[in-house]
Write an enzyme that holds these catalytic residues in place. Structure first.
Site, mmCIF file in Angstrom:
data_model
loop_
_atom_site.group_PDB
_atom_site.id
_atom_site.type_symbol
_atom_site.label_atom_id
_atom_site.label_comp_id
_atom_site.label_asym_id
_atom_site.label_seq_id
_atom_site.Cartn_x
_atom_site.Cartn_y
_atom_site.Cartn_z
ATOM 1 C CG ASP A 1 -23.000 10.643 -29.293
ATOM 2 O OD1 ASP A 1 -23.866 11.237 -28.631
ATOM 3 O OD2 ASP A 1 -22.530 9.536 -28.958
ATOM 4 C CE LYS A 2 -18.250 6.866 -31.848
ATOM 5 N NZ LYS A 2 -19.197 6.138 -30.988
ATOM 6 C CG ASP B 1 -20.684 3.060 -32.621
ATOM 7 O OD1 ASP B 1 -21.030 2.501 -31.560
ATOM 8 O OD2 ASP B 1 -20.525 4.292 -32.703
ATOM 9 C CG ASP C 1 -24.253 9.168 -32.720
ATOM 10 O OD1 ASP C 1 -24.945 9.637 -31.787
ATOM 11 O OD2 ASP C 1 -23.895 7.980 -32.759
ATOM 12 C CG HIS D 1 -20.751 10.828 -25.049
ATOM 13 N ND1 HIS D 1 -21.751 10.690 -24.108
ATOM 14 C CD2 HIS D 1 -21.221 10.233 -26.170
ATOM 15 C CE1 HIS D 1 -22.773 10.036 -24.650
ATOM 16 N NE2 HIS D 1 -22.486 9.759 -25.905
ATOM 17 C CB SER E 1 -26.556 5.714 -31.112
ATOM 18 O OG SER E 1 -26.102 7.007 -30.815
ATOM 19 C CB THR F 1 -25.615 4.838 -36.370
ATOM 20 O OG1 THR F 1 -26.014 5.571 -35.206
ATOM 21 C CG2 THR F 1 -26.348 5.368 -37.582
ATOM 22 C CD GLU G 1 -22.916 7.001 -36.848
ATOM 23 O OE1 GLU G 1 -23.378 7.202 -35.719
ATOM 24 O OE2 GLU G 1 -22.177 6.031 -37.104
ATOM 25 C CG ASP H 1 -28.165 9.354 -33.080
ATOM 26 O OD1 ASP H 1 -27.770 10.466 -32.669
ATOM 27 O OD2 ASP H 1 -27.546 8.297 -32.886
ATOM 28 C CG HIS H 2 -29.010 10.800 -29.299
ATOM 29 N ND1 HIS H 2 -28.006 11.589 -28.803
ATOM 30 C CD2 HIS H 2 -28.412 9.675 -29.734
ATOM 31 C CE1 HIS H 2 -26.863 10.956 -28.916
ATOM 32 N NE2 HIS H 2 -27.058 9.791 -29.490
ATOM 33 C CG HIS I 1 -27.169 10.438 -25.609
ATOM 34 N ND1 HIS I 1 -27.513 9.203 -26.094
ATOM 35 C CD2 HIS I 1 -25.852 10.588 -25.876
ATOM 36 C CE1 HIS I 1 -26.462 8.635 -26.653
ATOM 37 N NE2 HIS I 1 -25.439 9.452 -26.524
ATOM 38 N NE ARG J 1 -24.170 1.269 -28.226
ATOM 39 C CZ ARG J 1 -24.291 2.581 -28.407
ATOM 40 N NH1 ARG J 1 -25.324 3.218 -27.890
ATOM 41 N NH2 ARG J 1 -23.404 3.266 -29.087
HETATM 42 ZN ZN ZN Z 1 -23.702 8.910 -27.419
#
Ligand code: ZN
Length: 456
Positions: free
Chosen positions: A320-321, A153, A50, A324, A101, A155, A315, A362-363, A409, A166
């Site tokens: 990602d987290k 979550d 992620d 952030h 995501s 994904t 995953e 994923d991004h 993102h 989500r």
């Molecule tokens: Zn994110």
């Protein structure tokens, strides 16, 4: 020994080490020709990082194995890049250039673009989209879904749930999805749907979602137990599990990270004293992503050729987290832990050549590797300097949001790599939705229990 045999033997030896391709100083043509396989797959193994864009991979590589080193994910024989945009909820003919995501995962899991926040449902019209896991179950593959995030979550959710938002993770979280409530005739929250799908292996965090009561007063955990799930809540308990279905809930929310360090700050931050990350901070009670992957493979592998095997998604969620949060050490530590799980997958795929293994993100995310800042020239966002293991200083910049707000993102294309049947289709520039079609082709044409279940 003729040269071709030497290179074949060397190729096999390096395959067993997970080093699928030699370095650039050898001609790879024969190796790549050997790796081409347009057939179907007994097993499908997907690794999603992620928020794992090119700069996250590069930062982790620089820090851990050096700029000239290679991670396990770097050794795959085929790689390309894919576009990740979503579409707009109110005007689905227009792109949303930066995906989240949920829309991203819906794209690869169903072959259809949707709007940000949606879980395997269409933008605007809110219709259910059939997922690759559902297709795999129809073809009698065993299925597994593993994450370091909450199991509910985005994904992991897209594979086995269909909801408008989500956020609708447990029975108490349904404010954004009134039409999906079971009392309203819907399929219920993401947690309820994952259990109802009878996914054979569910491992991750999110215990609190599964503890929420449903309308009849019993919890989603109770629902899982009634459905025959064995529930494991620690690494020790997971190690003892010998049968499926299994539901592993190893943390109340997201699982803990592997590494810790200081968050990025506005200039001058720590440029005068680069930080060294603190490793090994994950509580021992929680299994590593690598341990969860080993267990999932041991449970799911039928060990018999000529049978439909398994579909497993793994995953690495907190790359990602932690991006952030502008926390470079935790971001890098999660990517390295994810890469260890990938190494397990590659070793499995080498021993089981009819396995399609795909690694991607994923991004894109916010972090950039930037030159050493000075008083006159420095990024306007947050920065952090790190002392890499090869002894140099690497500076990361986080500048997609204001200080004290979560970084965000980006809309960049993302690397995708693969090995095994159908892997050559990831070469060049593709779109996320193409992954669904690659996976669909790879699924063996076994007796389908149902040909009409679900929407397209
Ligand atoms: Zn994110």
């Amino acid at each position: 020994m003729p040269r071709i045999s030497v290179s074949l033997v060397a190729g096999l030896a390096s395959l067993l080490l997970g080093e699928l391709l030699d370095s650039q100083d050898t001609d790879r043509t024969a190796q790549i020709r050997h790796a081409l396989d347009g057939g179907t797959a007994q097993n499908i193994l997907l690794f999603f990082g992620d928020g794992m864009g090119d700069s996250e991979i590069t930062a982790a590589r620089n820090y851990q194995v050096g700029a000239g080193g290679r991670l396990a994910m770097d050794t795959l024989p085929f790689s390309g890049t894919y576009t990740t945009y979503a579409i707009q909820e109110q005007t689905p003919t227009l792109p949303e250039y930066v995906t989240d995501s949920a829309a991203s995962a819906t794209a690869w899991a169903t072959g259809a673009k949707t709007s940000n926040g949606r879980i395997s449902t269409t933008a605007l019209t809110d219709r259910d989209l059939k997922t690759i896991l559902e297709l795999a179950q129809e073809r009698e593959y065993r299925t597994g879904n593993v994450t370091t995030a909450e199991l509910t979550d985005a994904t992991p959710a897209v594979l086995g749930a269909h909801v408008a938002s989500r956020s609708c993770q447990g029975p108490d979280d349904m404010a954004m999805c009134p039409q999906d409530r079971r009392e309203a005739g819907g399929r219920g929250s993401i947690a309820e749907q994952l259990v109802a799908h009878r996914i054979d292996v569910l491992l991750g965090g999110g215990a609190n979602r599964f503890a929420q009561p449903m309308a009849n007063g019993s919890s989603v955990r109770d629902l899982a137990r009634t459905a025959g799930y064995r529930i494991a809540i620690s690494a020790n308990e997971l190690a003892l599990v010998q049968s499926m279905p299994v539901l592993g809930l190893f943390a109340p929310g997201n699982m803990n990270v592997e590494w810790a360090g200081d968050e990025a700050l506005p200039y001058p931050s720590n440029v005068k004293s680069p930080q060294v990350c603190r490793e090994g901070v994950r509580p021992a009670k929680e299994p590593s992503l690598e341990a969860m992957t080993i267990k999932a493979l041991a449970l799911l592998d039928r060990g018999t050729e000529g049978e439909a095997g398994f579909f497993l998604q793994v995953e690495g969620a907190s790359i990602d987290k932690q991006s952030h949060a502008a926390n470079p050490c935790s971001q890098i530590g999660e990517l390295i832990a994810f890469d260890r799980a990938i190494r397990v997958g590659i070793d499995f795929a080498v021993r089981h050549p009819r396995t399609l293994l795909i690694v991607t993100g994923d991004h894109g995310q916010t972090g950039q590797i930037v030159p050493m800042p000075t008083d006159t020239d420095h990024p306007i966002g947050l920065i952090s300097a790190l002392q890499t293991k090869e002894g140099a200083t690497m500076v990361l910049s986080y500048a997609t949001n204001v200080y004290h707000r979560p970084q965000d993102h980006t809309g960049t294309q993302v690397r995708i790599g693969a090995m095994g049947p159908q892997a050559a289709n990831v070469v060049g520039v593709i779109d996320q939705t193409d992954v669904f079609r690659i996976l669909s082709r790879a699924l063996e044409g076994r007796s389908s229990k149902s040909t009409s279940a679900g929407a397209r």
